[in-house]
Design an enzyme around this catalytic site. Structure first.
Site: not given
Ligand SMILES: Nc1ncnc2c1ncn2[C@@H]1O[C@H](COP(=O)(O)OP(=O)(O)O)[C@@H](O)[C@H]1O
Ligand SMILES: C[C@@](O)(CCOP(=O)(O)O)CC(=O)O
Ligand SMILES: [Mg+2]
Length: 439
Positions: A137, A147-148, A198, A209
């Site tokens: 990443s 990011s997750s 997530e 997200d």
């Protein structure tokens, strides 16, 4: 069903308004950022055909599991008349995973490995050939930029492609405009599986997200209860905002920050609920402002948006999710009268955004950046509202290029420092290589 090798990629996000409150059903507004996660899926050599390998160099994890030894028996049976996965994790499968497979890993590594194993077991089968999934990443990890979720979306997309749950993106036909029904259904499915990823990482995510990482663009999102579909309004004419994105580089985990707010709510419901409602109300105000036609985005409009940024940060401070380093960033921007600043994401460290006044001279912005640099903070250049999840298959025409950036992205990772993020992004980034396709 597709065969490896192939790459998938998904963006991170910035929450402009409404983090934390969004977990409790209030609206929030977020946009995709140009920093992204990349996942390369390759077929293992014959001697490793019985293992699935995970390479997560960003969190120092490389691990192989014998495919046959995974707890396939604990995988819940999928109902034949529902395509979408349930929104809750299966307890028996989670217990089977956490019992022995990942116990030795650090919390940072463990959550990502569990997310992978959960999705792998649900989407693939014991007779799949050995594969290696490598993730890299350009997003900072645990810094509020999602990011997750971008990792979860990449895992969901790669595993859905491998298992045939989704097909590669269809080329949009004439008259389709931006919309293609099959592609839309694929994104929805990837999004739904990523939500479970997530959940493995955060515990109780709102879903904003993964919605942004899969759909891209900018959205107003609201989580609905009792099985009602979540609201996800694409904000197409998002006005160009002058934002500075600053990473305090104070590590923290979203799971911990979200749990702290839950405890506050439990201990002081009469105090905490109005704060969450206040965040929801200011987000609705901001939504109306952001939908205004360009001609109406005058100085007064800008002033109101900045005020809402300030109030949003104040309410997040009240929830206990700021950090002295985030306050130092806010104070530096305040002292130089650059604009209004709020933390973004789960807080407790990680990133802040400053909504810059249009009339501020470049020299003052330069001074702010210098001061922040002096404190060891990192300023990111990123654009908002880009593409969501996409994939790239090697073709004859890009085979040489493929090797070059595969090497750059995945083989040299240990030598790459923070400063090389932009370099990686330029080499492998969406937009810099022909052939990326988006659902
Ligand atoms: N590049 C990556 N490689 C492997 N795991 C990652 C990567 N980026 C994020 N993760 C997973 O996501 C977690 C961080 O997510 P989180 O605490 O929600 O912060 P954020 O989403 O704001 O960056 C890490 O602990 C790890 O499990
Ligand atoms: C705090 C929260 O609103 C956003 C978390 O974002 P991040 O993981 O810090 O990037 C949680 C959520 O919406 O799931
Ligand atoms: Mg996260």
């Amino acid at each position: 069903m597709v065969s490896a090798p192939f790459l998938v990629s998904a963006p991170g996000k910035v929450i402009l308004f409404g983090e934390h409150a969004v977990v409790y059903g209030k609206p929030a507004i977020a946009a995709a950022v140009s920093l992204r996660t990349f996942l390369l899926t390759t077929r293992n050599a014959a001697e490793f055909s019985d293992v699935v390998t995970l390479e997560f160099p960003d969190v120092d994890l490389q691990y192989s599991w014998k495919i046959q030894s995974l707890p396939w028996n604990a995988v819940p049976k999928r109902s034949i008349d529902t395509v979408r996965p349930p929104s809750e994790l299966n307890t028996a499968l989670m217990e089977a995973l956490e019992r022995g497979l990942v116990a030795h890993l650090s919390p940072l590594q463990r959550s990502a490995a569990v997310a992978f194993l959960y999705l792998y077991l649900c989407l693939c089968s014991a007779d799949m050939p050995g594969m290696t999934l490598s993730v890299r990443s350009t997003l900072p990890i645990g810094a509020g930029l999602g990011s997750s979720a971008s990792v979860s979306v990449c895992l969901a997309a790669a595993l859905c492609l491998l298992s045939g749950e989704v097909s590669p993106p269809e080329k949009k036909g004439e008259g389709d405009g931006d919309f293609n029904a099959a592609n839309y259904a694929s994104i929805e499915l990837i999004d739904a599986w990523a939500f479970l990823g997530e959940r493995c990482i955060h515990g109780n995510p709102s879903g904003i997200d993964n919605a942004v990482a899969s759909h891209g663009g900018a959205v107003m999102y609201q989580r609905m209860s009792k099985g009602n579909p979540n609201v996800r309004e694409a904000m197409r004419n998002f006005p160009p905002l002058k934002l500075i994105l600053i990473d305090s580089r104070q590590p923290r985990r979203t799971a911990v920050q979200v749990a702290n707010v839950a405890t506050l709510l439990q201990n002081y419901p009469l105090v905490t609920e109005p704060i969450l409602n206040g965040i929801g109300a200011l987000t609705s105000q901001a939504y109306k402002l952001l939908l205004m036609p360009k001609g109406k985005c005058d100085d007064a409009w800008e002033e109101q948006l900045r005020e809402l940024v300030r109030v949003n940060h104040g309410l997040l401070v009240a929830l206990g999710v700021s950090h002295p380093k985030l306050e130092a960033i806010r104070m530096a921007a305040d002292e130089l009268e650059i604009g209004e600043t709020k933390l973004t994401g789960a807080g407790g460290g990680g990133c802040a955004i400053t909504l810059v006044r249009r009339d501020v001279e470049e020299s003052r912005i330069f001074e702010l950046k210098q001061r922040l640099d002096g404190h060891g903070f990192e300023v990111y250049e990123t654009s908002l509202g880009g593409f969501g999840v996409g994939c790239l298959f090697p073709t004859n025409s890009n085979a040489a290029e493929w090797e070059e950036w595969e090497e750059k992205l995945f083989s040299l990772h240990h030598m790459l420092g923070l400063g090389d993020r932009e370099d990686i992004q330029k080499t492998v980034g969406v937009g810099s290589i022909d052939g990326w396709e988006f659902w």
